[in-house]
Design an enzyme around this catalytic site. Structure first.
Site, PDB file in Angstrom:
ATOM      1  N   SER A 173     -35.250  61.446  49.852  1.00  0.00           N
ATOM      2  CA  SER A 173     -36.281  61.842  50.820  1.00  0.00           C
ATOM      3  C   SER A 173     -36.970  60.674  51.495  1.00  0.00           C
ATOM      4  O   SER A 173     -37.775  60.868  52.401  1.00  0.00           O
ATOM      5  CB  SER A 173     -37.333  62.694  50.106  1.00  0.00           C
ATOM      6  OG  SER A 173     -36.711  63.798  49.493  1.00  0.00           O
ATOM      7  N   ASP A 199     -39.597  78.036  54.609  1.00  0.00           N
ATOM      8  CA  ASP A 199     -38.762  77.543  53.499  1.00  0.00           C
ATOM      9  C   ASP A 199     -38.823  78.493  52.333  1.00  0.00           C
ATOM     10  O   ASP A 199     -39.831  78.533  51.619  1.00  0.00           O
ATOM     11  CB  ASP A 199     -39.268  76.144  53.084  1.00  0.00           C
ATOM     12  CG  ASP A 199     -38.620  75.667  51.793  1.00  0.00           C
ATOM     13  OD1 ASP A 199     -37.571  76.227  51.371  1.00  0.00           O
ATOM     14  OD2 ASP A 199     -39.170  74.712  51.189  1.00  0.00           O
ATOM     15  N   ASP A 207     -33.693  73.703  48.067  1.00  0.00           N
ATOM     16  CA  ASP A 207     -34.868  72.840  48.078  1.00  0.00           C
ATOM     17  C   ASP A 207     -35.109  72.413  46.642  1.00  0.00           C
ATOM     18  O   ASP A 207     -34.678  73.074  45.701  1.00  0.00           O
ATOM     19  CB  ASP A 207     -36.093  73.592  48.619  1.00  0.00           C
ATOM     20  CG  ASP A 207     -37.177  72.651  49.069  1.00  0.00           C
ATOM     21  OD1 ASP A 207     -37.338  72.483  50.296  1.00  0.00           O
ATOM     22  OD2 ASP A 207     -37.839  72.031  48.184  1.00  0.00           O
ATOM     23  N   HIS A 256     -41.403  75.904  50.028  1.00  0.00           N
ATOM     24  CA  HIS A 256     -42.736  75.450  50.417  1.00  0.00           C
ATOM     25  C   HIS A 256     -43.419  76.413  51.395  1.00  0.00           C
ATOM     26  O   HIS A 256     -44.493  76.098  51.908  1.00  0.00           O
ATOM     27  CB  HIS A 256     -42.647  74.065  51.065  1.00  0.00           C
ATOM     28  CG  HIS A 256     -42.156  73.009  50.135  1.00  0.00           C
ATOM     29  ND1 HIS A 256     -42.980  72.273  49.322  1.00  0.00           N
ATOM     30  CD2 HIS A 256     -40.896  72.563  49.870  1.00  0.00           C
ATOM     31  CE1 HIS A 256     -42.268  71.421  48.617  1.00  0.00           C
ATOM     32  NE2 HIS A 256     -40.992  71.580  48.923  1.00  0.00           N
ATOM     33  N   CYS A 268     -40.446  68.457  51.921  1.00  0.00           N
ATOM     34  CA  CYS A 268     -39.721  69.726  52.016  1.00  0.00           C
ATOM     35  C   CYS A 268     -38.301  69.498  52.519  1.00  0.00           C
ATOM     36  O   CYS A 268     -38.099  68.901  53.576  1.00  0.00           O
ATOM     37  CB  CYS A 268     -40.477  70.651  52.977  1.00  0.00           C
ATOM     38  SG  CYS A 268     -39.544  72.123  53.390  1.00  0.00           S
TER      39      CYS A 268
END
Lengths: 622, 380
Positions: free
Chosen positions: A327, A351, A366, A372, A385
């Site tokens: 990320s 999400d 995820d 999220h 996310c």
């Protein structure tokens, strides 16, 4: 009658003898003339040649090795010095019986198999005659004394005081400064033998290798008169060597030591960069090793122990370790999507915990079960996310992501000034075709969006791209060296990535929230932080790939199979001074394992009060 | 030796000969003596340098030279008839010692040449070197010249006995020199040309056989080394290369006394004994070599003159053989050190350090002086 005949005989005889005598005298004269001619030939006609021969006999050119340049950190702390050391060496030309000599020496000093082996290896054909070949380094005082007592019985052997490279901070700088080692056959082929006359070591890794020519200096010569056994009687003429240049690094050794100690026990790397100049303030890779072992030749046992260590201490993770960035790429891709107007700050994605590409049945998960909820870019960065970024990547397309990513510094060498750097990978359809021979699938783009798939970065690249973000687009090559001799290096801006200020602001703010926001993934390190603010991004990279639909429990996995923890950051947010890239292998989550390291780095760099540093001791000790 | 001998003077004899000078009373030949003393002095200077400025060798050499001068005067006083009559005694003694040396000798460089007699050690071959030509001269002097075949044969036996004993030491070089000194008497005595030619042919024919069977490995090595010293730079060729380098690097004027690098840095082996001419040539240059050659020429020339004007056949033959032997030493030494001949153990007369050789040289000079000052005129 008899008397008469005798009388006649005598006259005849006298004439006979005198005749023979005259003949002999002529022979003698001729022979003496031959002698005179011979000496005339040698002394007058061949004079030049024999004078040369006679001078060659007695005059030898001996190399005077230069002292190697010293290496300091930015504050003048000594990182590489030259310490006197006693070396037992042998002039093979003066040894009547080498086997016998080595036998005798092995009684006086401690000689290992590898000492002898190494000694023999140095009898290569190009060797200068009458030059001493080292047999044992770093003799103890006792060994020196024992040798001195028996020296008369050991023709050809001698003890020399030599300057030996020493690294006072040992393992803390092994991956930066590197080390020197014996000139081996391979080095021999690539170096100018003249320049290394009288020298036994050459820079092998790190700064020692990169700046070899500057550190080396220029070899001096002296003409010495020797007797038939090669003993030097006097120096006829001396050309002094030119010492190597001293090097000052950008590294702050206090910081380097502190970070190293924090990472001790982990397989980890951390790089800190001064964002203004791209000066590298710290470059740490753990575990490390003692570079002093290599200077005079490491034993086979010690070397194979280092090689076989699963933690790979010789491996410089900071510039050679290639990890999926996870990320940590999100701020960069967010900037790209904003600038390309693929997304707006207001654009949201829902999400549910997974993502499907159109027409595909494979779910992209995820990290958070249940997802999220409704997420915009700011929240996607703060909470990391994945689903938002699957969508963002899919919409932006690989060409934009790869194009910008490359400009930010992914997929190619940063050009840092030590050898061995790896380039990482910024995947693109062209790259995949060339490297893998297969076509690019939309799913690949989705994976790239969260820094997985084929993407790979080095910790240095993480710090470097973060520095580019902190500087708002200007690309400056990271540098370890501040100055060589009189010459200092000025930072050069190589590229400027044009991105609108409001986009920079938005991403910078989102990165700030990662630490200082309510839901930030690294909020733990920001909880008690009041003096300054940090902008950062956590990352988690899979150490092994796990089938997407299999649930797994971290605790059940062996440690070496666990995810890598990553963190990038810069600080202070408003006026960035430093950027950081941290990776802790199998550290599982960037927020908990890697981010605290960044906090320590920033605290060290931004707070002027440095206390309790182990460096104080090492300074005193040296 | 009696008055009657004196009366029978030849008409062409120089009138001066009848006048007795102070030199004749003292039995000294002033020209020979000065030449010898000058050479010896030059030798001292070189020896001092060759022994690295240490006086040990020089002192010993000076003491021996002093002893030698006394011996020389002593020998010169002995009537030649006594020498002629009794020379077989040292010759026989020499043979006995040569046999003894085979069993009792000290081995040096792979050959037994030295006999240790308490504090004194010497080479018995030196005795033979002197007594052999005298013996052959005494023998032939009594016979009709040119010598008849049986007398030649007898002489050759006299020569071959010691030569054979020296060959087995083994010392090929010395045995050849000893043979030379004996053969030179035969030659001066008028040995017929056919014998000389016959001997040459015999030598040529036997040379390959001697090379194969008669020579020791080290002797063959030395001969090979002479022709190609580069083949074995650090072994047998070392001496020759270094001495030739020393000589050549001396140039015209030399490097200066005590300044020879080859000799003082120990590149030159045996610098104070057999190879001393290399030190001289290095430090005093070609001029020094010429000076030495001039001094030797003076000695040899005077020797020839003594032989030329000697009064008896024995004196003529003996002095010719002695002076020729002296010349052979000079030539062989200077030729071998400059790389023209193989290395044999031959000292440079009057210059090389070494007691035996020095004393025997003075004995030789003494005999020459005795001949030179022999009373009377040409007679048989």
């Amino acid at each position: 009658m008899r008397e008469d005949s005798l009388f006649r005989d005598e006259q005849l005889e006298v004439r006979l003898i005198q005749g023979r005598l005259q003949f002999l005298a002529l022979v003698v004269l001729a022979c003496l003339a031959v002698l005179a001619l011979r000496y005339h030939y040698l002394q007058i006609e061949q004079f030049e040649q024999f004078v040369t021969l006679s001078d060659e006999n007695r005059i030898h050119v001996r190399a005077v090795p230069p002292t190697r340049g010293l290496i300091f950190d930015r504050n003048g702390v000594l990182l590489a010095e030259n310490k006197p050391s006693y070396t037992l060496s042998v002039v093979p030309e003066n040894v009547p019986n080498m086997l016998e000599l080595v036998d005798k020496l092995s009684v006086i000093v401690d000689l290992t198999e590898s000492d002898i082996e190494r000694f023999q290896e140095q009898f290569h054909p190009g060797r200068r005659p009458f030059e001493a070949v080292p047999l044992r380094y770093s003799l103890t005082e006792e060994e020196v004394a024992r040798f001195a007592v028996q020296e008369f019985d050991l023709p050809g052997a001698d003890i020399q005081v030599e300057l030996i490279r020493h690294y006072p901070l040992g393992e803390y700088f092994a991956h930066v400064v590197g080390y020197v080692g014996r000139i081996n056959e391979r080095d021999q082929a690539s170096i100018d033998a003249e320049a290394y006359a009288g020298l036994h070591v050459i820079g092998k890794t790190g700064i020692e290798r990169q700046y070899e020519s500057e550190l080396l200096g220029e070899v001096g010569y002296e003409y010495v008169e020797t007797d038939a056994r090669g003993n030097v009687l006097r120096v006829l003429e001396r050309h002094h060597p030119l010492p190597g240049k001293n090097i000052y690094l950008n590294i702050d050794s206090e910081l380097q030591v502190a970070v190293h100690d924090q990472l001790r026990g982990e397989q980890a790397a951390a790089v800190a960069i001064d964002t203004e100049s791209s000066a590298v303030m710290a470059l740490v890779s753990t575990p490390s090793f003692d570079p002093n072992l290599f200077v005079s030749g490491i034993s086979t046992r010690e070397y194979s122990a280092l090689l076989q260590d699963l933690a790979k201490p010789l491996f410089n993770r900071a510039i050679q370790g290639q990890y999926p960035p996870g990320s940590t790429v999100k701020p960069m891709f967010g900037l790209i999507a904003l600038e390309e107007e693929i997304v707006t700050p207001e654009f949201t994605v829902f999400d549910p915990g997974y993502y499907y590409l159109e027409g595909q049945e494979r779910p992209y998960r995820d990290w958070k079960d249940g997802g999220h909820g409704t997420v915009n870019l700011s929240k996607a960065i703060e909470e990391s996310c994945n689903v938002y970024y699957y969508e963002l990547a899919n919409k932006t397309g690989i060409d934009s992501l790869a194009g910008y990513g490359s400009r930010f510094g992914l997929g190619h060498l940063t050009g840092i000034d030590i050898p061995g750097e790896q380039s990482g990978t910024m995947p693109s359809p062209e790259w995949k075709r060339e490297a893998r021979g297969v076509v690019w699938y939309p799913g690949d783009t989705v994976n790239v969006g969260i820094g997985q798939g084929f993407t790979q970065v080095t910790p240095l690249q993480m710090a470097q791209t973060t520095a580019v973000i902190a500087r708002r687009g200007s690309v400056i090559k990271p540098s370890l060296v501040q100055s060589v001799g009189e010459q200092s290096f000025e930072p050069v801006i190589e590229d400027v990535i044009e991105i609108k200020d409001e986009n920079w602001d938005l991403v910078s703010d989102a990165m700030r929230n990662v630490i200082h926001g309510t839901y930030g993934t690294a909020r733990a390190i920001g909880a008690d932080l009041e003096e300054y603010e940090i902008a950062g991004k956590t990352g988690t990279a899979q150490a092994i790939s796990i089938a997407e639909d299999v649930d797994y429990d971290d605790l059940e996995l062996e440690k070496r199979l666990r995810d890598h923890a990553l963190f990038i950051a810069y600080a202070p947010v408003e006026e960035p001074k430093f950027s950081v890239g941290v990776i802790v292998e199998n550290g599982e989550h960037g927020g908990s394992m890697a981010a605290p390291i960044a906090r320590i780095i920033f605290d060290k760099l931004l707070e002027p009060t440095h206390t309790d540093s182990p460096l104080e001791e090492s300074r005193v000790a040296n | 030796m009696s008055q009657t001998d004196f009366v029978r003077s030849l008409p062409d004899a120089e009138p001066d000969n009848s006048k007795v000078t102070i030199w004749q009373i003292l039995h000294i030949d002033p020209i020979l003596l000065s030449a010898v003393v000058l050479t010896l002095g030059f030798g001292f200077i070189v020896l001092y340098s060759a022994s690295d400025g240490q006086t040990f060798y020089l002192k010993r050499q000076m003491i021996l030279a002093g002893v030698g001068v006394v011996v020389m005067f002593g020998i010169a006083q002995i009537p030649l008839s006594v020498i002629r009559r009794w020379v077989w005694l040292p010759y026989l003694g020499g043979l006995v010692l040569l046999v003894a040396v085979i069993y009792l000798g000290t081995e040096v460089n792979g050959a037994q040449r030295w006999l240790n007699l308490g504090p004194v050690s010497f080479q018995p071959s030196e005795i033979v070197k002197l007594s052999l030509p005298l013996l052959v001269a005494a023998y032939l002097g009594k016979r009709q010249l040119p010598p008849r075949l049986k007398h030649v044969a007898a002489s050759i036996v006299m020569i071959l006995l010691p030569v054979a004993l020296i060959v087995v030491q083994p010392d090929l070089g010395t045995s050849l020199l000893v043979a030379g000194s004996g053969v030179s008497v035969l030659f001066v005595g008028g040995l017929r040309a056919r014998y000389i030619i016959g001997a040459f042919v015999l030598m040529l024919v036997s040379a390959p056989i001697v090379w194969q069977w008669g020579l020791h490995e080290y002797q063959r090595e030395r001969i090979i080394t002479m022709f190609n010293p580069e083949a074995d730079r650090l072994g047998a060729g070392w001496n020759i290369i270094q001495s030739v380098t020393a000589i050549g690097s001396g140039g015209m004027n030399g490097k200066g006394w005590l300044l020879g690098t080859q000799s003082h840095l120990d590149f030159l082996p045996e610098g104070h004994t057999d190879f001393i001419i290399a030190v001289l040539a290095e430090e005093f240059g070609f001029r020094g070599v010429c000076l030495l050659l001039a001094l030797y020429s003076l000695i040899i020339g005077r020797g020839c003159w003594i032989s030329f004007t000697a009064k008896t056949p024995f004196s003529r033959l003996a002095s010719a053989a002695l002076i020729f032997t002296f010349f052979i030493y000079v030539f062989v030494n200077m030729a071998m050190v400059s790389g023209m001949l193989p290395v044999v153990g031959v000292p440079l007369p009057l210059v090389s350090y070494g007691g035996t050789s020095l004393i025997s040289l003075f004995i030789m000079v003494g005999i020459l002086m005795a001949i030179s000052t022999e009373p009377g005129t040409l007679k048989s």
